[in-house]
Design a protein around this motif. Structure first.
Motif, PDB file in Angstrom:
ATOM      1  N   CYS A 170       0.768  -1.289   0.098  1.00  0.00           N
ATOM      2  CA  CYS A 170      -0.045   0.087   0.208  1.00  0.00           C
ATOM      3  C   CYS A 170       0.921   1.313  -0.002  1.00  0.00           C
ATOM      4  O   CYS A 170       0.668   2.332  -0.906  1.00  0.00           O
ATOM      5  N   PRO A 171       1.890   1.591   0.795  1.00  0.00           N
ATOM      6  CA  PRO A 171       2.740   2.582   0.533  1.00  0.00           C
ATOM      7  C   PRO A 171       3.410   2.671  -0.587  1.00  0.00           C
ATOM      8  O   PRO A 171       3.716   4.034  -1.229  1.00  0.00           O
ATOM      9  N   GLU A 193       0.757   4.275  -3.120  1.00  0.00           N
ATOM     10  CA  GLU A 193       0.291   5.590  -2.736  1.00  0.00           C
ATOM     11  C   GLU A 193       1.334   6.669  -3.329  1.00  0.00           C
ATOM     12  O   GLU A 193       0.671   7.565  -3.717  1.00  0.00           O
ATOM     13  N   TYR A 194       2.367   6.201  -3.707  1.00  0.00           N
ATOM     14  CA  TYR A 194       3.313   6.913  -4.316  1.00  0.00           C
ATOM     15  C   TYR A 194       3.680   6.515  -6.033  1.00  0.00           C
ATOM     16  O   TYR A 194       4.586   7.144  -6.497  1.00  0.00           O
ATOM     17  N   PHE A 219      -3.697   5.918  -9.509  1.00  0.00           N
ATOM     18  CA  PHE A 219      -5.063   6.521  -9.168  1.00  0.00           C
ATOM     19  C   PHE A 219      -5.819   6.145 -10.632  1.00  0.00           C
ATOM     20  O   PHE A 219      -6.982   5.640 -10.352  1.00  0.00           O
ATOM     21  N   LEU A 248      -7.269   2.776   0.264  1.00  0.00           N
ATOM     22  CA  LEU A 248      -6.334   3.223  -0.775  1.00  0.00           C
ATOM     23  C   LEU A 248      -6.505   4.275  -1.626  1.00  0.00           C
ATOM     24  O   LEU A 248      -5.755   5.167  -1.782  1.00  0.00           O
ATOM     25  N   ARG A 259      -6.646   7.644   0.181  1.00  0.00           N
ATOM     26  CA  ARG A 259      -5.103   8.018   0.267  1.00  0.00           C
ATOM     27  C   ARG A 259      -4.370   8.678  -0.974  1.00  0.00           C
ATOM     28  O   ARG A 259      -3.923   9.534  -0.849  1.00  0.00           O
ATOM     29  N   LEU A 260      -4.868   7.849  -1.825  1.00  0.00           N
ATOM     30  CA  LEU A 260      -4.299   8.310  -3.313  1.00  0.00           C
ATOM     31  C   LEU A 260      -4.713   9.481  -3.912  1.00  0.00           C
ATOM     32  O   LEU A 260      -4.034  10.400  -4.340  1.00  0.00           O
ATOM     33  N   SER A 269      -5.803  12.031  -1.810  1.00  0.00           N
ATOM     34  CA  SER A 269      -5.296  13.061  -1.093  1.00  0.00           C
ATOM     35  C   SER A 269      -4.019  13.388  -1.423  1.00  0.00           C
ATOM     36  O   SER A 269      -3.371  14.570  -1.112  1.00  0.00           O
ATOM     37  N   ARG A 270      -3.256  12.615  -2.027  1.00  0.00           N
ATOM     38  CA  ARG A 270      -1.794  12.697  -2.458  1.00  0.00           C
ATOM     39  C   ARG A 270      -1.574  13.227  -3.840  1.00  0.00           C
ATOM     40  O   ARG A 270      -0.556  13.665  -4.395  1.00  0.00           O
ATOM     41  N   THR A 276     -13.719   8.223   1.834  1.00  0.00           N
ATOM     42  CA  THR A 276     -13.220   8.548   0.514  1.00  0.00           C
ATOM     43  C   THR A 276     -14.027   9.386  -0.179  1.00  0.00           C
ATOM     44  O   THR A 276     -13.660  10.127  -1.104  1.00  0.00           O
ATOM     45  N   ARG A 295     -13.239  12.725   0.540  1.00  0.00           N
ATOM     46  CA  ARG A 295     -11.891  12.991   0.021  1.00  0.00           C
ATOM     47  C   ARG A 295     -11.975  13.473  -1.833  1.00  0.00           C
ATOM     48  O   ARG A 295     -11.320  14.382  -2.073  1.00  0.00           O
TER      49      ARG A 295
END
Length: 472
Positions: free
Chosen positions: A315-316, A319-320, A325, A346, A349-350, A352-353, A396, A399
């Motif tokens: 997952c980390p 995310e990057y 996405f 996930l 969080r995606l 959001s980044r 989500t 977000r």
């Protein structure tokens, strides 16, 4: 002394289990052989409370007398008694060694195996020479257990005997390789690597032994092993290649070495993401982390929720990961990935980044605009969602688009069921979006008293002003 005698008499003959239990507890500080023997006998008591009290008292006494008194019960016909005796001998650790050693030669092979297992857990290096002698035991299960125990004790003094056993005891080779890998050291590493080089070149070699060797070298190998194993990639196929790559990646991570030409084994790593072994999944994720391509991103997304160990690494990375996405939206729409709690979380969080400047203009402004498609995909998961998933969906949705999220919730709370309105309030309680207090404030005048109470307590917990919200 009279008190001890009274406890002994009660423990051995009283018909009241509560009295026997109190007697067992009263003997906890008595180190003499008679109290210890009585407590050991109480491990066979028909009452669980008495057995547990005897176990606690024997553990508290914790001397060699306890081990001597208890070891005979390893051969008891009652499995509960056997297990209690084994548990106690493992608690005693080094104090139980002398008492256990004679039982390594018990006529009953089950007792011998039981003792070997206990010695392996206790981890005393003094047991090593005695365990090595059991390589000649007539029972294969005892031999296998002795090898496993040596691996658990992790004494390098066992390496010569284990390498000899690898060559001499064919049925124990895989277990022996595993034990050597647990022990580690230069001699162990060199032996494992030499056997791998030999067996990979032999098409008739046992694949299970090769798997064990590769798993073992993956735990302890260094840079030499990394390069030699890398040279074997083209020589193996199928599951064996997957195990080989797992070992290479583990060694590479430890030695800060990177695989070259990962594209050549990309498909193997993608397949390894589906392996039942979580450690192999993790290695596959690490091997694919820097490999570009939508097919790789899709494979990584599909691997979400296969195991907790894998998710912790995966997952980390996602995310990057560039383009993750967009691929997630496409795959949710097409059904390639399932909208689970982990996947939807996930996505939250995606988003959001996400760097909007990096999204192609046509995906934002055209009829297939990306964020709207993402919102619709998440919203579509609501009806079939579990309680936990719905909480993640709401988070989500806010977000992705807070205004639309309010509209969606408006439609949900229009239902006549007050429990549904309460449910929505509870889902919103931990979220921080600026629109949420006003939305919850609508329920301050709800027709249902319980809904009003939940709304009021939720707003109070958020520190919101009732006067402002009740006028909405």
């Amino acid at each position: 002394m009279d008190e001890i005698k009274q406890h002994l008499a009660t423990l051995l003959s009283d018909s009241d289990p509560a009295a026997r239990r109190r007697a067992a507890e009263g003997l906890a500080t008595c180190t003499g052989f008679a109290p210890v023997a009585a407590l050991a006998a109480a491990l066979r008591d028909e009452n669980k409370g008495v057995r547990d009290a005897a176990l606690r008292s024997l553990s508290q006494i914790g001397n060699k007398n306890v081990a001597r008194a208890v070891v005979e019960y390893l051969g008891d016909t009652n499995i509960t008694t056997r297990n209690l005796a084994a548990e106690l001998l493992m608690r005693l650790r080094d104090q139980s060694l002398e008492a256990l050693l004679p039982s390594l030669y018990d006529a009953n092979q089950d007792v011998r195996k039981f003792v070997v297992d206990i010695l392996g857990v206790n981890g005393s290096t003094d047991a090593v020479p005695h365990l090595i002698k059991l390589f000649a035991d007539p029972d294969e299960n005892v031999v296998i257990s002795a090898v496993e125990a040596l691996g658990n004790i992790r004494s390098e003094s066992a390496i010569p005997a284990l390498t000899a056993a690898f060559n001499d005891i064919a049925y124990a080779r895989a277990t022996t390789a595993e034990a050597i890998g647990k022990i580690g050291g230069t001699k162990a590493t060199e032996f494992l690597l030499s056997q791998i080089n030999t067996l990979i070149a032999d098409p008739t070699s046992d694949p299970l032994v090769l798997y064990a060797l590769l798993e073992a070298i993956g735990q302890i190998g260094y840079d030499k092993a990394f390069f030699e194993l890398s040279n074997h990639i083209s020589r193996v196929k199928g599951k064996l290649r997957r195990i080989l790559l797992h070992a290479i990646i583990r060694i590479g991570e430890r030695c800060t070495l990177t695989m070259e030409n990962v594209e050549v084994v990309k498909q193997d790593l993608i397949e390894a993401l589906k392996d039942k072994n979580a450690a192999i999944q993790v290695s596959a994720v690490k091997g694919l982390a820097n490999v570009e391509g939508e097919d790789v991103t899709t494979a990584l997304l599909e691997a979400v929720n296969r195991s907790e160990e894998c998710d912790a690494v995966l997952c980390p990375i996602l995310e990057y990961r560039e383009g993750a996405f967009q691929v997630m939206v496409n795959d949710l729409e097409s059904g390639k990935i399932t909208p689970t709690k982990e996947v939807i979380g996930l996505m939250g969080r995606l988003v959001s980044r996400i760097e909007y400047a990096a999204i192609p203009k046509e995906l934002i402004e055209s009829d297939g605009r990306l964020l709207q498609r993402a919102f619709d995909a998440v919203k579509g998961a609501w009806n079939e969602a579990t309680e936990d998933l719905r909480a993640v969906i709401v988070d989500t949705l806010f977000r992705l688009d807070g205004d639309q999220a309010i509209q969606v919730l408006d439609a949900i709370v229009d239902e006549p069921d007050p429990w549904l309105r309460i449910h929505v309030i509870e889902l919103l309680a931990p979220l921080t979006d600026r629109r949420i207090p006003e939305f919850i404030g609508r329920f301050m005048n709800d027709e249902d008293e319980m809904v009003r109470d939940v709304a009021a307590s939720t707003l109070a917990g958020r520190g919101e002003s009732f006067n402002m919200l009740t006028s909405v």
